[in-house]
Motif scaffolding. Structure first.
Motif, PDB file in Angstrom:
ATOM      1  N   ARG A  39       0.817  -1.240   0.187  1.00 35.71           N
ATOM      2  CA  ARG A  39      -0.030   0.060   0.031  1.00 35.71           C
ATOM      3  C   ARG A  39       0.880   1.310   0.085  1.00 35.71           C
ATOM      4  O   ARG A  39       0.533   2.337  -0.563  1.00 35.71           O
ATOM      5  CB  ARG A  39      -0.952   0.024   1.251  1.00 35.71           C
ATOM      6  CG  ARG A  39      -1.844   0.990   1.548  1.00 35.71           C
ATOM      7  CD  ARG A  39      -2.928   0.830   2.454  1.00 35.71           C
ATOM      8  NE  ARG A  39      -2.191   0.359   3.794  1.00 35.71           N
ATOM      9  CZ  ARG A  39      -1.994   1.539   4.699  1.00 35.71           C
ATOM     10  NH1 ARG A  39      -1.966   2.880   4.123  1.00 35.71           N
ATOM     11  NH2 ARG A  39      -1.059   1.162   5.678  1.00 35.71           N
ATOM     12  N   SER A  40       1.992   1.229   0.583  1.00 36.66           N
ATOM     13  CA  SER A  40       2.911   2.385   0.799  1.00 36.66           C
ATOM     14  C   SER A  40       4.189   2.004   1.504  1.00 36.66           C
ATOM     15  O   SER A  40       4.455   0.939   1.697  1.00 36.66           O
ATOM     16  CB  SER A  40       2.190   3.466   1.886  1.00 36.66           C
ATOM     17  OG  SER A  40       1.877   2.549   3.014  1.00 36.66           O
ATOM     18  N   ALA A  41       5.170   2.996   1.745  1.00 41.05           N
ATOM     19  CA  ALA A  41       6.449   2.711   2.549  1.00 41.05           C
ATOM     20  C   ALA A  41       6.082   2.373   3.732  1.00 41.05           C
ATOM     21  O   ALA A  41       6.708   1.444   4.502  1.00 41.05           O
ATOM     22  CB  ALA A  41       7.091   4.106   2.640  1.00 41.05           C
ATOM     23  N   GLU A  79      14.426   9.685  11.860  1.00 44.54           N
ATOM     24  CA  GLU A  79      13.377   8.946  10.863  1.00 44.54           C
ATOM     25  C   GLU A  79      11.681   9.317  11.127  1.00 44.54           C
ATOM     26  O   GLU A  79      11.561  10.114  12.073  1.00 44.54           O
ATOM     27  CB  GLU A  79      13.402   7.543  11.728  1.00 44.54           C
ATOM     28  CG  GLU A  79      14.590   6.774  11.536  1.00 44.54           C
ATOM     29  CD  GLU A  79      14.994   6.420  10.368  1.00 44.54           C
ATOM     30  OE1 GLU A  79      14.466   6.185   9.549  1.00 44.54           O
ATOM     31  OE2 GLU A  79      16.248   6.600  10.161  1.00 44.54           O
ATOM     32  N   HIS A  80      11.089   9.153  10.133  1.00 49.15           N
ATOM     33  CA  HIS A  80       9.948   9.415  10.263  1.00 49.15           C
ATOM     34  C   HIS A  80       9.150   8.371  11.021  1.00 49.15           C
ATOM     35  O   HIS A  80       9.519   7.221  11.239  1.00 49.15           O
ATOM     36  CB  HIS A  80       9.337   9.163   8.717  1.00 49.15           C
ATOM     37  CG  HIS A  80       7.871   9.500   8.290  1.00 49.15           C
ATOM     38  ND1 HIS A  80       6.931   8.769   8.707  1.00 49.15           N
ATOM     39  CD2 HIS A  80       7.383  10.636   7.695  1.00 49.15           C
ATOM     40  CE1 HIS A  80       5.590   9.135   8.250  1.00 49.15           C
ATOM     41  NE2 HIS A  80       5.999  10.235   7.615  1.00 49.15           N
ATOM     42  N   HIS A  81       7.893   8.825  11.583  1.00 47.76           N
ATOM     43  CA  HIS A  81       7.449   7.793  12.496  1.00 47.76           C
ATOM     44  C   HIS A  81       7.266   6.576  12.082  1.00 47.76           C
ATOM     45  O   HIS A  81       7.111   5.612  12.494  1.00 47.76           O
ATOM     46  CB  HIS A  81       6.198   8.534  12.993  1.00 47.76           C
ATOM     47  CG  HIS A  81       6.150   9.691  13.806  1.00 47.76           C
ATOM     48  ND1 HIS A  81       5.056  10.805  14.108  1.00 47.76           N
ATOM     49  CD2 HIS A  81       7.092  10.292  14.327  1.00 47.76           C
ATOM     50  CE1 HIS A  81       5.693  11.756  14.564  1.00 47.76           C
ATOM     51  NE2 HIS A  81       6.787  11.456  14.906  1.00 47.76           N
ATOM     52  N   SER A  82       6.985   6.499  10.544  1.00 48.51           N
ATOM     53  CA  SER A  82       6.838   5.080  10.142  1.00 48.51           C
ATOM     54  C   SER A  82       7.773   4.180  10.226  1.00 48.51           C
ATOM     55  O   SER A  82       7.782   3.046   9.890  1.00 48.51           O
ATOM     56  CB  SER A  82       6.500   5.182   8.425  1.00 48.51           C
ATOM     57  OG  SER A  82       5.516   6.032   8.069  1.00 48.51           O
ATOM     58  N   ASN A  83       9.136   4.880  10.477  1.00 48.40           N
ATOM     59  CA  ASN A  83      10.235   3.882  10.549  1.00 48.40           C
ATOM     60  C   ASN A  83      10.631   4.122  11.952  1.00 48.40           C
ATOM     61  O   ASN A  83      11.842   3.590  12.136  1.00 48.40           O
ATOM     62  CB  ASN A  83      11.310   4.177   9.709  1.00 48.40           C
ATOM     63  CG  ASN A  83      12.304   3.089   9.312  1.00 48.40           C
ATOM     64  OD1 ASN A  83      11.972   1.939   9.402  1.00 48.40           O
ATOM     65  ND2 ASN A  83      13.676   3.600   9.178  1.00 48.40           N
ATOM     66  N   GLY A 112       4.414   4.887  -3.862  1.00 48.97           N
ATOM     67  CA  GLY A 112       4.207   5.414  -5.373  1.00 48.97           C
ATOM     68  C   GLY A 112       3.838   7.202  -5.348  1.00 48.97           C
ATOM     69  O   GLY A 112       4.192   7.697  -6.507  1.00 48.97           O
ATOM     70  N   HIS A 113       3.182   7.398  -4.429  1.00 49.11           N
ATOM     71  CA  HIS A 113       2.632   8.752  -4.608  1.00 49.11           C
ATOM     72  C   HIS A 113       3.726   9.953  -4.149  1.00 49.11           C
ATOM     73  O   HIS A 113       3.610  11.097  -4.729  1.00 49.11           O
ATOM     74  CB  HIS A 113       1.423   9.065  -3.628  1.00 49.11           C
ATOM     75  CG  HIS A 113       1.893   9.095  -1.941  1.00 49.11           C
ATOM     76  ND1 HIS A 113       2.035  10.200  -1.386  1.00 49.11           N
ATOM     77  CD2 HIS A 113       2.411   8.204  -1.298  1.00 49.11           C
ATOM     78  CE1 HIS A 113       2.553  10.160  -0.355  1.00 49.11           C
ATOM     79  NE2 HIS A 113       2.568   8.692  -0.270  1.00 49.11           N
ATOM     80  N   LYS A 114       4.848   9.522  -3.722  1.00 44.43           N
ATOM     81  CA  LYS A 114       5.957  10.422  -3.749  1.00 44.43           C
ATOM     82  C   LYS A 114       6.705  10.495  -5.017  1.00 44.43           C
ATOM     83  O   LYS A 114       7.848  11.114  -5.140  1.00 44.43           O
ATOM     84  CB  LYS A 114       6.878  10.308  -2.543  1.00 44.43           C
ATOM     85  CG  LYS A 114       5.915  10.504  -1.269  1.00 44.43           C
ATOM     86  CD  LYS A 114       6.816  10.259  -0.020  1.00 44.43           C
ATOM     87  CE  LYS A 114       6.228  10.374   1.206  1.00 44.43           C
ATOM     88  NZ  LYS A 114       5.455  11.233   1.812  1.00 44.43           N
ATOM     89  N   LEU A 115       6.383   9.465  -5.957  1.00 41.47           N
ATOM     90  CA  LEU A 115       7.290   9.287  -7.149  1.00 41.47           C
ATOM     91  C   LEU A 115       6.189   9.641  -8.429  1.00 41.47           C
ATOM     92  O   LEU A 115       6.329   8.980  -9.362  1.00 41.47           O
ATOM     93  CB  LEU A 115       7.841   7.680  -7.153  1.00 41.47           C
ATOM     94  CG  LEU A 115       8.518   7.359  -8.039  1.00 41.47           C
ATOM     95  CD1 LEU A 115      10.001   7.973  -8.368  1.00 41.47           C
ATOM     96  CD2 LEU A 115       9.066   5.870  -7.876  1.00 41.47           C
TER      97      LEU A 115
HETATM   98  N1  7TS Z   1       9.163   7.641   5.321  1.00 39.57           N
HETATM   99  C1  7TS Z   1       9.570   8.839   5.190  1.00 39.57           C
HETATM  100  C2  7TS Z   1      11.151   9.418   5.121  1.00 39.57           C
HETATM  101  C3  7TS Z   1       8.606   9.795   4.639  1.00 39.57           C
HETATM  102  O1  7TS Z   1       8.927  10.853   4.361  1.00 39.57           O
HETATM  103  C4  7TS Z   1       7.361   9.330   4.584  1.00 39.57           C
HETATM  104  C5  7TS Z   1       6.038  10.246   4.375  1.00 39.57           C
HETATM  105  C6  7TS Z   1       7.039   7.919   5.025  1.00 39.57           C
HETATM  106  C7  7TS Z   1       8.147   7.065   5.300  1.00 39.57           C
HETATM  107  C8  7TS Z   1       5.759   7.501   5.041  1.00 39.57           C
HETATM  108  O2  7TS Z   1       5.073   7.478   3.592  1.00 39.57           O
HETATM  109  P1  7TS Z   1       3.542   6.905   3.198  1.00 39.57           P
HETATM  110  O3  7TS Z   1       3.565   7.050   1.929  1.00 39.57           O
HETATM  111  O4  7TS Z   1       3.440   5.389   3.852  1.00 39.57           O
HETATM  112  O5  7TS Z   1       2.767   7.714   4.095  1.00 39.57           O
HETATM  113  N2  7TS Z   1       6.412  11.578   4.677  1.00 39.57           N
HETATM  114  C9  7TS Z   1       5.492  12.625   4.584  1.00 39.57           C
HETATM  115  C10 7TS Z   1       5.724  13.859   4.599  1.00 39.57           C
HETATM  116  O6  7TS Z   1       7.111  14.251   4.891  1.00 39.57           O
HETATM  117  N3  7TS Z   1       4.624  14.705   4.589  1.00 39.57           N
HETATM  118  O7  7TS Z   1       3.914  14.028   4.372  1.00 39.57           O
HETATM  119  C11 7TS Z   1       4.163  12.600   4.417  1.00 39.57           C
END
Ligand code: 7TS
Length: 416
Positions: A102-104, A132-136, A234-237
């Protein structure tokens, strides 16, 4: 496909031609031309991506893999064709190493919940970095809490560069995985990822690279990097939302249990026992985001045609210009001034809250992100609650940076 006229263009991109490919850039905001400076949150979409999505729904829409009829074959070819495009784009050794997710965010959670759950036990350690972003962060925190493991953090200096000596000290026989960002979303640092990976591998520690901010801005070769996992959206690309990629080395993916159960990820099912499908299908349970993958394939074609080397060179020029211009504004402080940076500029203005900066810029048609950028620990490191963040893409111009500077001067006037 992108017209042949883009071929052979070097660091001098024909930006006006590129801008014409993005219909949204003709939008007016409060009657003013849109100045879109939030591509790190999501990039805008070129017409070829919009057309690929529309074409799929108007001509090819059907479910994939299971149909004997021509329409389903066309949809399957589109979906699997996109996988081949992504494989080439990041130079993965094998097609089965490309998993559509679905996403990163989902890619990272997948690794934490499969590889992580199998390999991380009580007393073990997982390393992340301070930027890190909270996702990581959160998926590893959840894993460590469940297992009684410890999350260790690579610190950074005042410029926003990782302290590699400190990193070296964190690696030990209890380390089970390193999860580190390639390009930091809140402060723009490009990490020396190859060196970081090599060091981890000397300790037999596998590395997941969060490539959410790098895939669209730097050439990525997963074999040259020798990373074990690479995640991006995909949406950041320049592609659609709702689709992302997990790259993993085949031997690791083979050894991992499935993430979700459902259709397509099985080879056979009885109530007594289920056997799982081969890669990549083992990790793609249920009907996937077919159109999203096809749209991402079109985006990869578009970006590849222009060339990431050209894109990176142009964006670097924009970054240097924006850095000069913003640094000259009195009271403005850049947060994140690493030697190696992608085209992301976070800043604070003395005495003015970041949200007010964003709101007043918006009234002038200028879209920037404000807040903690889902990187609260990075904000804490710089002792700021929030920043305003400008993130540039290859469709931005120096003229737009000039408009931003004027906009910021207006913000300062309003508050003086
Ligand atoms: N990792 C990094 C470094 C990111 O910048 C983001 C999203 C994610 C993971 C998560 O990506 P997602 O597509 O799964 O949400 N970053 C941002 C941002 O900088 N502003 O909005 C989303």
């Amino acid at each position: 496909m992108v017209p042949d006229s883009y071929r052979g263009v070097s660091s001098e991109l024909d930006v006006e031609k590129i801008r014409a490919d993005f219909p949204i850039l003709r939008e007016k905001i409060y009657g003013k031309p849109l100045v879109y400076l939030d591509s790190a949150a999501t990039t805008q979409k070129p017409q070829v991506v919009i057309d690929a999505i529309s074409h799929y729904y108007s001509r090819d829409n059907s479910n994939i893999h299971r149909g004997v009829y021509l329409l389903s074959q066309r949809a399957t070819d589109g979906y699997e064709g996109a996988r081949i495009k992504v494989q080439r784009f990041i130079n993965a050794a094998e097609l089965r190493e490309i998993i559509f997710v679905r996403s990163a965010t989902e890619a990272i959670n997948l690794v934490a919940q499969t590889y992580g759950r199998e390999h991380v036990q009580a007393g073990d350690e997982v390393i992340v970095s301070a930027m890190e972003h909270h996702s990581n962060i959160v998926p590893w925190q959840i894993l460590c809490q469940e297992k009684g493991a410890t999350l260790r953090v690579i610190p950074m200096n005042d410029e926003g560069e990782l302290l590699l000596d400190e990193y070296g000290k964190l690696l030990n026989s209890r380390t089970r995985l390193l999860a580190v960002v390639h390009v930091a979303n809140a402060i723009g640092t490009i990490n020396p990822i190859q060196e970081i990976i090599q060091q981890a591998h000397q300790h037999d520690v596998p590395v997941l690279v969060d490539g959410a901010q790098s895939a669209a801005h730097l050439e990525v070769d997963v074999q040259a990097l020798d990373c074990d996992f690479y995640a991006f959206s995909g949406h950041k690309l320049y592609g659609p939302t709702g689709v992302g990629i997990l790259y993993g080395k085949a031997n690791l993916l083979e050894s991992m249990p499935p993430y979700q159960g459902g259709g397509e990820m099985i080879s056979s099912v009885t109530f007594e026992k289920t056997t799982y499908n081969v890669l990549p299908h083992k990790f793609e349970a249920g009907t996937p985001n077919i159109v999203g993958s096809i749209g991402l394939g079109a985006a990869v074609d578009y970006v590849s045609e222009i060339g990431l080397k050209n894109i990176a060179a142009y964006e670097k020029e924009l970054l240097l210009y924006a850095t000069q211009q913003l640094s000259a504004i009195s009271g403005l402080r850049l947060i994140g001034t690493a030697q190696e940076k992608a085209s992301i500029l976070s800043f604070v203005i003395e005495g003015i809250h970041a949200h007010d900066v964003g709101t007043i810029l918006d009234q002038q048609g200028i879209a920037v992100r404000t807040g903690h950028h889902c990187a609260q620990p990075a904000m804490d490191r710089f002792q700021v609650p929030a920043t305003a963040r400008v993130s540039l893409a290859f469709y931005n111009t120096k003229g737009e940076i000039d408009a931003l500077v004027k906009g910021i001067q207006r913000v300062i006037e309003v508050f003086s």
